[in-house]
Design a protein around this motif. Structure first.
Motif, PDB file in Angstrom:
ATOM      1  N   VAL A 140      13.499 -61.706  50.311  1.00  0.00           N
ATOM      2  CA  VAL A 140      12.765 -63.295  50.876  1.00  0.00           C
ATOM      3  C   VAL A 140      12.243 -63.604  49.034  1.00  0.00           C
ATOM      4  CG1 VAL A 140      10.442 -62.618  51.210  1.00  0.00           C
ATOM      5  CG2 VAL A 140      11.034 -64.646  51.746  1.00  0.00           C
ATOM      6  N   GLY A 141      11.557 -62.791  48.460  1.00  0.00           N
ATOM      7  CA  GLY A 141      11.329 -63.750  46.988  1.00  0.00           C
ATOM      8  C   GLY A 141       9.982 -63.090  46.352  1.00  0.00           C
ATOM      9  N   LYS A 142       9.456 -61.502  47.177  1.00  0.00           N
ATOM     10  CA  LYS A 142       8.301 -61.174  46.809  1.00  0.00           C
ATOM     11  C   LYS A 142       8.073 -60.050  44.518  1.00  0.00           C
ATOM     12  CE  LYS A 142       8.025 -57.883  50.109  1.00  0.00           C
ATOM     13  NZ  LYS A 142       9.835 -57.970  50.157  1.00  0.00           N
ATOM     14  N   SER A 143       9.263 -59.877  45.066  1.00  0.00           N
ATOM     15  CA  SER A 143       9.836 -59.778  43.688  1.00  0.00           C
ATOM     16  C   SER A 143       9.817 -61.183  42.443  1.00  0.00           C
ATOM     17  CB  SER A 143      10.930 -58.474  43.328  1.00  0.00           C
ATOM     18  OG  SER A 143      10.949 -57.472  43.644  1.00  0.00           O
ATOM     19  N   ASN A 144      10.643 -62.013  42.943  1.00  0.00           N
ATOM     20  CA  ASN A 144      10.051 -62.854  41.800  1.00  0.00           C
ATOM     21  C   ASN A 144       8.924 -63.862  41.932  1.00  0.00           C
ATOM     22  OD1 ASN A 144      12.869 -62.642  42.133  1.00  0.00           O
ATOM     23  ND2 ASN A 144      14.050 -64.708  43.341  1.00  0.00           N
ATOM     24  N   VAL A 145       8.018 -63.548  42.870  1.00  0.00           N
ATOM     25  CA  VAL A 145       6.711 -63.991  42.555  1.00  0.00           C
ATOM     26  C   VAL A 145       6.124 -63.586  40.943  1.00  0.00           C
ATOM     27  CG1 VAL A 145       4.092 -64.112  43.089  1.00  0.00           C
ATOM     28  CG2 VAL A 145       6.382 -64.396  44.819  1.00  0.00           C
ATOM     29  N   GLY A 146       6.334 -62.015  41.225  1.00  0.00           N
ATOM     30  CA  GLY A 146       5.861 -61.121  40.005  1.00  0.00           C
ATOM     31  C   GLY A 146       6.875 -62.129  38.443  1.00  0.00           C
ATOM     32  N   LEU A 147       8.119 -62.205  39.142  1.00  0.00           N
ATOM     33  CA  LEU A 147       8.910 -62.178  37.677  1.00  0.00           C
ATOM     34  C   LEU A 147       8.789 -63.945  37.398  1.00  0.00           C
ATOM     35  CD1 LEU A 147      12.246 -60.910  38.511  1.00  0.00           C
ATOM     36  CD2 LEU A 147      11.438 -60.472  36.681  1.00  0.00           C
ATOM     37  N   ALA A 148       8.191 -64.456  38.540  1.00  0.00           N
ATOM     38  CA  ALA A 148       7.243 -66.266  38.163  1.00  0.00           C
ATOM     39  C   ALA A 148       6.295 -66.144  37.140  1.00  0.00           C
ATOM     40  CB  ALA A 148       7.688 -67.053  39.784  1.00  0.00           C
ATOM     41  N   LEU A 149       5.136 -65.922  37.741  1.00  0.00           N
ATOM     42  CA  LEU A 149       3.791 -65.468  37.367  1.00  0.00           C
ATOM     43  C   LEU A 149       4.931 -64.745  36.017  1.00  0.00           C
ATOM     44  CD1 LEU A 149       2.328 -63.948  40.049  1.00  0.00           C
ATOM     45  CD2 LEU A 149       1.727 -65.788  39.149  1.00  0.00           C
ATOM     46  N   PHE A 150       5.157 -64.218  35.950  1.00  0.00           N
ATOM     47  CA  PHE A 150       5.276 -63.750  34.478  1.00  0.00           C
ATOM     48  C   PHE A 150       5.981 -63.433  33.527  1.00  0.00           C
ATOM     49  CE2 PHE A 150       2.524 -60.302  36.166  1.00  0.00           C
ATOM     50  CZ  PHE A 150       1.636 -59.737  35.209  1.00  0.00           C
ATOM     51  N   ASP A 151       6.973 -65.224  33.298  1.00  0.00           N
ATOM     52  CA  ASP A 151       7.636 -65.982  33.044  1.00  0.00           C
ATOM     53  C   ASP A 151       6.974 -66.517  31.661  1.00  0.00           C
ATOM     54  OD1 ASP A 151      10.197 -67.894  32.610  1.00  0.00           O
ATOM     55  OD2 ASP A 151       8.828 -68.864  32.038  1.00  0.00           O
ATOM     56  N   ILE A 152       6.076 -66.589  31.780  1.00  0.00           N
ATOM     57  CA  ILE A 152       4.877 -66.736  30.707  1.00  0.00           C
ATOM     58  C   ILE A 152       4.456 -66.143  29.096  1.00  0.00           C
ATOM     59  CG2 ILE A 152       2.644 -65.984  31.586  1.00  0.00           C
ATOM     60  CD1 ILE A 152       1.266 -68.435  30.882  1.00  0.00           C
ATOM     61  N   ILE A 153       4.857 -64.747  29.601  1.00  0.00           N
ATOM     62  CA  ILE A 153       5.017 -63.694  28.477  1.00  0.00           C
ATOM     63  C   ILE A 153       5.625 -63.863  27.515  1.00  0.00           C
ATOM     64  CG2 ILE A 153       3.364 -62.523  29.751  1.00  0.00           C
ATOM     65  CD1 ILE A 153       5.718 -60.517  29.500  1.00  0.00           C
ATOM     66  N   GLU A 154       6.922 -64.761  27.986  1.00  0.00           N
ATOM     67  CA  GLU A 154       8.323 -64.785  27.104  1.00  0.00           C
ATOM     68  C   GLU A 154       7.595 -65.707  25.900  1.00  0.00           C
ATOM     69  OE1 GLU A 154      11.552 -65.406  24.385  1.00  0.00           O
ATOM     70  OE2 GLU A 154      10.608 -67.371  25.955  1.00  0.00           O
TER      71      GLU A 154
END
Length: 370
Positions: free
Chosen positions: A50-64
């Protein structure tokens, strides 16, 4: 603290996904789970895929684009949502820093390419660029008046450009700007399903085993394991100038990572990061994906309590319903993610939830599926 987050056209989030940590209910129990009206301890539930891991990846896109910390570009290979025809993903972050609302918005066409950025403090815009219109940025920081405003490199964030090329005046907004960067650089994402995989916080990929034997008190790790119900004796032996963490079976030594169960390895990895959380002051935000995939439910509760005691804002994803209890957190700290979005249990029920309610039983009965 992270207060609100929105994203669209990123991975599984086609449109307007919003994660609001300010939508709380004013419960008087477990009041430390909410700080300044913002959820400080959050658990996310949801079906597989459903996208639980993608929540984390979306939040951490900012560090790139804002930091030089550890990244995993492979996690972002498939960036835009397949159903959305737009050519960019949109991100919105809202923070509470020194009682000020700090907002950072940006758009990307892929993991590295920025086409839009806006940064504001209490609705005062301090940095802006829209590369679909111009490569010229607007800066309103005191001390940034002489900065070159034309920034053609779309992989360079205008915020990072300001941070690296100015000595900003010592005023309130500039202090908050620096604290904003402290928060971003103190964000940590990790999971332990197979290996030590993490995003943010540190440079490079650390070797867990080497840090254990070089930096940590192995007897403390042994005590931690025994407290968690894993009865063992640990030691470090040295052979050919190499130190090895081992189980000690009445003097017979077997390398730890050769025979440790997946659950024990996952717990060792948690301990590795937990020691950094407690020994260092830079970590500001933690996201742990499938944090208790290999844990007994009592151990899961222990881990949540350990994290609560740090005071650091954290978000965990899990399938473990046994820890949906008002003794551990509260209904506005448990979030259910489905195709409609993400909301806390307290917002998914028309019933007034009280401390005495068995919210796990209600969850299993489907009371929060509306």
């Amino acid at each position: 603290m992270l207060a609100k987050f929105k994203v669209s056209n990123f991975k599984s989030f086609e449109k307007n996904f919003s994660f609001d940590l300010t939508d709380t209910n004013g419960y008087t129990f477990n009041d430390g789970c909410v700080v300044n009206g913002i959820v400080n301890n959050a658990l996310i539930y949801g079906h597989n895929g459903v996208g639980k891991s993608n929540v984390g990846l979306a939040l951490f896109d900012i560090i790139e684009h804002l930091t030089d910390q550890n990244k995993s570009e492979s996690e972002y290979s498939y960036y835009l949502n397949a159903y959305n025809d737009a050519d960019c993903a949109e991100f919105y972050f809202e923070f509470l820093i020194d009682c000020k609302k700090v907002v950072y918005e940006y758009k990307k066409t892929d993991y590295k390419s920025l086409i839009f950025e806006r940064f504001s403090i209490d609705d005062l815009e301090l940095a802006f660029i829209d590369r679909t219109l111009s490569d010229n940025a607007n800066f309103n920081f005191e001390g940034a008046e002489n900065l070159r405003t034309e920034i053609k490199n779309n992989e360079l964030s205008i915020l990072k450009y300001v941070k690296n090329n100015t000595s900003l005046e010592d005023n309130e907004n500039n202090k908050i700007f620096n604290k904003f960067f402290d928060f971003i650089e103190g964000m940590l994402f990790f999971r332990s399903l197979q290996k030590n995989q993490y995003l943010g916080y540190e440079l490079g990929n650390k070797n867990v085993h080497d840090e254990f034997v070089e930096k940590y008190d192995i007897k403390e790790l042994e005590t931690f394991f025994n407290k968690a119900g894993i009865e063992c004796k640990l030691d470090v032996i040295e052979s050919l100038e190499k130190k090895t963490l081992v189980f000690d079976f009445n003097g017979k030594h077997i390398p730890f990572f050769s025979i440790a169960s997946q659950g024990t390895r996952a717990l060792a990895l948690f301990y590795y990061w937990f020691k950094k959380v407690t020994n260092e002051t830079k970590i500001r935000f933690i996201f742990v994906d499938e944090f208790d995939a290999f844990y007994h439910h009592e151990l899961s509760a222990l881990i949540v309590n350990q994290l609560k005691n740090t005071g650091i804002q954290f978000v965990l994803t899990t399938h473990n319903t046994s820890i949906i209890t008002n003794e551990l957190l509260r209904p506005d700290c448990y979030f259910l993610l489905d195709k409609k979005g993400i909301r806390s249990l307290s917002k998914r029920s028309s019933k007034e939830l009280r401390e005495a309610h068995n919210i796990e039983k209600m969850y299993k009965a489907g009371s929060f599926n509306g």
